[in-house]
Design a protein around this motif. Structure first.
Motif, mmCIF file in Angstrom:
data_model
loop_
_atom_site.group_PDB
_atom_site.id
_atom_site.type_symbol
_atom_site.label_atom_id
_atom_site.label_comp_id
_atom_site.label_asym_id
_atom_site.label_seq_id
_atom_site.Cartn_x
_atom_site.Cartn_y
_atom_site.Cartn_z
ATOM 1 N N PRO A 1 18.440 47.403 30.817
ATOM 2 C CA PRO A 1 19.454 46.130 31.010
ATOM 3 C C PRO A 1 19.201 45.560 32.080
ATOM 4 C CG PRO A 1 20.631 48.325 31.443
ATOM 5 C CD PRO A 1 19.244 48.612 30.928
ATOM 6 N N THR A 2 19.496 44.098 31.980
ATOM 7 C CA THR A 2 19.129 43.242 32.937
ATOM 8 C C THR A 2 20.359 42.070 33.041
ATOM 9 O OG1 THR A 2 17.500 41.843 31.618
ATOM 10 C CG2 THR A 2 16.606 43.465 33.433
ATOM 11 N N PRO A 3 20.721 41.678 34.325
ATOM 12 C CA PRO A 3 21.756 40.518 34.139
ATOM 13 C C PRO A 3 21.359 39.375 33.055
ATOM 14 C CG PRO A 3 21.286 41.194 36.180
ATOM 15 C CD PRO A 3 20.215 41.692 35.343
ATOM 16 N N ALA A 4 20.213 38.945 32.924
ATOM 17 C CA ALA A 4 19.740 37.882 32.172
ATOM 18 C C ALA A 4 18.944 38.372 30.776
ATOM 19 C CB ALA A 4 18.712 36.845 32.855
ATOM 20 N N LYS A 5 19.126 37.783 29.720
ATOM 21 C CA LYS A 5 18.739 38.248 28.484
ATOM 22 C C LYS A 5 17.068 37.985 28.651
ATOM 23 C CE LYS A 5 18.927 37.808 23.466
ATOM 24 N NZ LYS A 5 19.586 37.242 22.360
ATOM 25 N N ARG A 6 16.284 38.488 28.226
ATOM 26 C CA ARG A 6 14.992 38.305 27.941
ATOM 27 C C ARG A 6 14.480 38.067 26.607
ATOM 28 N NH1 ARG A 6 16.120 39.226 33.402
ATOM 29 N NH2 ARG A 6 14.141 39.521 34.430
ATOM 30 N N PRO A 7 13.815 36.947 26.405
ATOM 31 C CA PRO A 7 13.203 36.581 24.973
ATOM 32 C C PRO A 7 12.610 37.886 24.202
ATOM 33 C CG PRO A 7 12.285 35.143 26.399
ATOM 34 C CD PRO A 7 13.086 35.977 27.241
ATOM 35 N N SER A 8 12.848 38.095 23.312
ATOM 36 C CA SER A 8 11.962 39.233 22.483
ATOM 37 C C SER A 8 10.623 38.854 22.166
ATOM 38 C CB SER A 8 12.436 39.804 21.383
ATOM 39 O OG SER A 8 12.895 38.998 20.307
ATOM 40 N N ASN A 9 10.507 37.261 21.873
ATOM 41 C CA ASN A 9 9.311 36.907 21.422
ATOM 42 C C ASN A 9 9.105 35.569 22.321
ATOM 43 O OD1 ASN A 9 7.221 35.456 20.286
ATOM 44 N ND2 ASN A 9 8.426 34.828 18.376
ATOM 45 N N SER A 10 8.144 35.757 23.217
ATOM 46 C CA SER A 10 7.392 34.838 24.189
ATOM 47 C C SER A 10 6.234 34.188 23.815
ATOM 48 C CB SER A 10 7.349 35.403 25.568
ATOM 49 O OG SER A 10 8.826 35.414 25.927
ATOM 50 N N CYS A 11 5.755 34.257 22.435
ATOM 51 C CA CYS A 11 4.551 33.979 22.061
ATOM 52 C C CYS A 11 4.383 32.599 21.831
ATOM 53 C CB CYS A 11 4.151 34.812 20.725
ATOM 54 S SG CYS A 11 4.106 36.662 21.011
ATOM 55 N N LEU A 12 3.542 31.958 22.427
ATOM 56 C CA LEU A 12 3.476 30.333 22.576
ATOM 57 C C LEU A 12 2.178 29.899 22.038
ATOM 58 C CD1 LEU A 12 4.604 29.236 26.108
ATOM 59 C CD2 LEU A 12 5.997 29.467 24.018
ATOM 60 N N ASN A 13 2.164 29.053 20.934
ATOM 61 C CA ASN A 13 1.196 28.793 20.189
ATOM 62 C C ASN A 13 0.309 27.521 21.221
ATOM 63 O OD1 ASN A 13 -0.474 26.410 18.487
ATOM 64 N ND2 ASN A 13 -0.030 28.178 16.787
ATOM 65 N N THR A 14 -1.152 27.794 21.402
ATOM 66 C CA THR A 14 -1.706 26.870 22.269
ATOM 67 C C THR A 14 -2.780 25.942 21.615
ATOM 68 O OG1 THR A 14 -3.422 28.617 22.601
ATOM 69 C CG2 THR A 14 -1.453 28.528 24.004
ATOM 70 N N ASP A 15 -2.342 25.933 20.088
ATOM 71 C CA ASP A 15 -3.251 25.125 19.353
ATOM 72 C C ASP A 15 -3.585 23.541 20.016
ATOM 73 O OD1 ASP A 15 -4.246 27.256 17.849
ATOM 74 O OD2 ASP A 15 -3.274 26.779 16.161
ATOM 75 N N LYS A 16 -2.408 23.266 20.346
ATOM 76 C CA LYS A 16 -2.153 21.542 20.757
ATOM 77 C C LYS A 16 -3.049 21.273 21.919
ATOM 78 C CE LYS A 16 1.212 18.085 21.922
ATOM 79 N NZ LYS A 16 2.574 17.773 22.174
ATOM 80 N N ILE A 17 -2.992 22.041 22.880
ATOM 81 C CA ILE A 17 -3.612 21.547 24.005
ATOM 82 C C ILE A 17 -5.049 21.664 23.977
ATOM 83 C CG2 ILE A 17 -3.513 24.050 25.322
ATOM 84 C CD1 ILE A 17 -2.772 22.565 27.788
ATOM 85 N N THR A 18 -5.471 22.810 22.989
ATOM 86 C CA THR A 18 -6.889 22.991 22.783
ATOM 87 C C THR A 18 -7.529 21.625 21.913
ATOM 88 O OG1 THR A 18 -6.803 25.337 22.713
ATOM 89 C CG2 THR A 18 -8.712 24.425 21.440
ATOM 90 N N SER A 19 -6.529 21.125 20.976
ATOM 91 C CA SER A 19 -7.058 20.259 20.115
ATOM 92 C C SER A 19 -6.958 18.933 20.742
ATOM 93 C CB SER A 19 -5.849 19.853 18.994
ATOM 94 O OG SER A 19 -6.220 18.597 18.152
ATOM 95 N N VAL A 20 -6.018 18.753 21.708
ATOM 96 C CA VAL A 20 -5.949 17.276 22.090
ATOM 97 C C VAL A 20 -6.958 17.475 23.794
ATOM 98 C CG1 VAL A 20 -4.561 15.555 23.985
ATOM 99 C CG2 VAL A 20 -3.692 16.986 21.804
ATOM 100 N N PHE A 21 -6.930 18.488 24.376
ATOM 101 C CA PHE A 21 -7.750 18.467 25.884
ATOM 102 C C PHE A 21 -8.897 19.479 25.816
ATOM 103 C CE2 PHE A 21 -3.398 16.743 27.198
ATOM 104 C CZ PHE A 21 -3.864 15.822 27.750
ATOM 105 N N ALA A 22 -9.032 20.102 24.494
ATOM 106 C CA ALA A 22 -10.366 21.130 24.849
ATOM 107 C C ALA A 22 -10.021 22.096 25.710
ATOM 108 C CB ALA A 22 -11.476 20.300 24.790
#
Length: 293
Positions: free
Chosen positions: A254-275
């Motif tokens: 247990p911690t004072p602040a709740k942690r997200p169970s899913n922190s998986c970020l999709n990075t397709d946009k930055i790959t598409s726009v900026f390579a």
């Protein structure tokens, strides 16, 4: 290119400063909170007007997730007001602002990866204040890039990799949460991504401003991350003996602040726009000796 870096002593700030120092075509003003209090509107305005940056990179943040639950006013001052003042100053001098944000702006219960357009719903003060900072930056400066990232680690500052290596030398057994998932992200890769974007802006390319996700692959649990850390530490001779790891559930830690169970970020946009490709955190761990200092 004239770059003003705030939070220069943090994990990403240090990497930014080190990488940009090697670029002879870039003039850098790297400031920590002792030299620039970003929550002071007048101080921010004066620093920006005097230096006249073409790019402001805000790597300053109140990142103590649990303390934020008590230090609400301070969290909003650093995570919302400071970025707002920097963005206003950037707008005034015609600069672009690159601002680092977090996976904590999401609720963390989605099935699958979060994309930039997903609905935000932070579950604690840290996430709420960071989301408020995103909104403030977007409203204050036309030329803004908001870079959301997660599970940051590097040679500088405190992070999970350093904690595991330290505990691995003093304990025979460790409990690590196995039901929270995300992408460990090397601070040096975040810095490099920001610099690539800054260069594109400076070159006068047509830029799609807005929000981007940048984090590491493959996605793993904290338990799996710890396993890999110790595998590499043993292989590289950083640790002589591997501690026994137990896979525990969030409610067992247990911690004072709740942690997200899913922190998986999709990075397709930055790959598409900026390579820009996702951070390869396993490659960054090959230099694991650098995390023991």
């Amino acid at each position: 290119m004239r770059v003003l870096i705030t939070g220069c002593n943090g994990q990403v700030g240090c990497s930014l400063t080190e990488q940009l120092a090697k670029d002879t075509n870039t003039t850098v003003l790297a400031l920590d909170r002792d030299y620039l209090d970003i929550t002071n509107l007048d101080a921010v305005h004066a620093a920006v007007v005097e230096f006249k940056p073409s790019i402001i990179i805000n790597a300053a943040a109140h990142t103590a997730v649990d303390k934020a639950e008590e230090e609400v006013e301070l969290s909003y001052a650093i995570n919302r007001d400071g970025p707002k003042y920097l963005a206003q100053a950037a707008q005034d001098v015609g600069a672009a602002i690159l601002h680092i944000s977090t996976d904590y702006v999401f609720e963390g219960n989605k099935v699958g990866e979060y994309v930039e357009s997903d609905t935000t719903n932070p579950q604690g003060v840290y996430g709420e204040s960071k989301l408020a900072g995103e909104v403030a930056v977007a409203q204050a400066c036309d030329k803004h890039i908001i870079l959301r990232t997660a599970w940051v680690f590097g040679e500088n500052g405190n992070n999970f990799v350093k904690t595991m290596l330290r505990l691995g030398t003093t304990r025979d057994a460790l409990n690590v949460v196995g039901d929270q998932f995300g992408g460990p992200t090397y601070a040096g890769d975040i810095a490099n991504a920001l610099i690539q974007i800054a260069n594109r802006i400076t070159q006068g390319d047509a830029i799609e401003y807005g929000v981007y996700h940048f984090s590491g692959l493959p996605h793993v649990s904290w338990y799996e991350f710890a396993e890999t850390i110790f595998d590499i530490a043993i292989e590289k001779g950083v640790l002589k003996k591997r501690p026994s790891l137990s896979n525990i559930k969030t409610e067992q830690y247990p911690t004072p602040a709740k942690r997200p169970s899913n922190s998986c970020l999709n990075t397709d946009k930055i790959t598409s726009v900026f390579a820009i490709e996702a951070s390869d955190w396993k490659v960054a761990l090959n230099n694991i000796q650098a995390y023991t200092g």
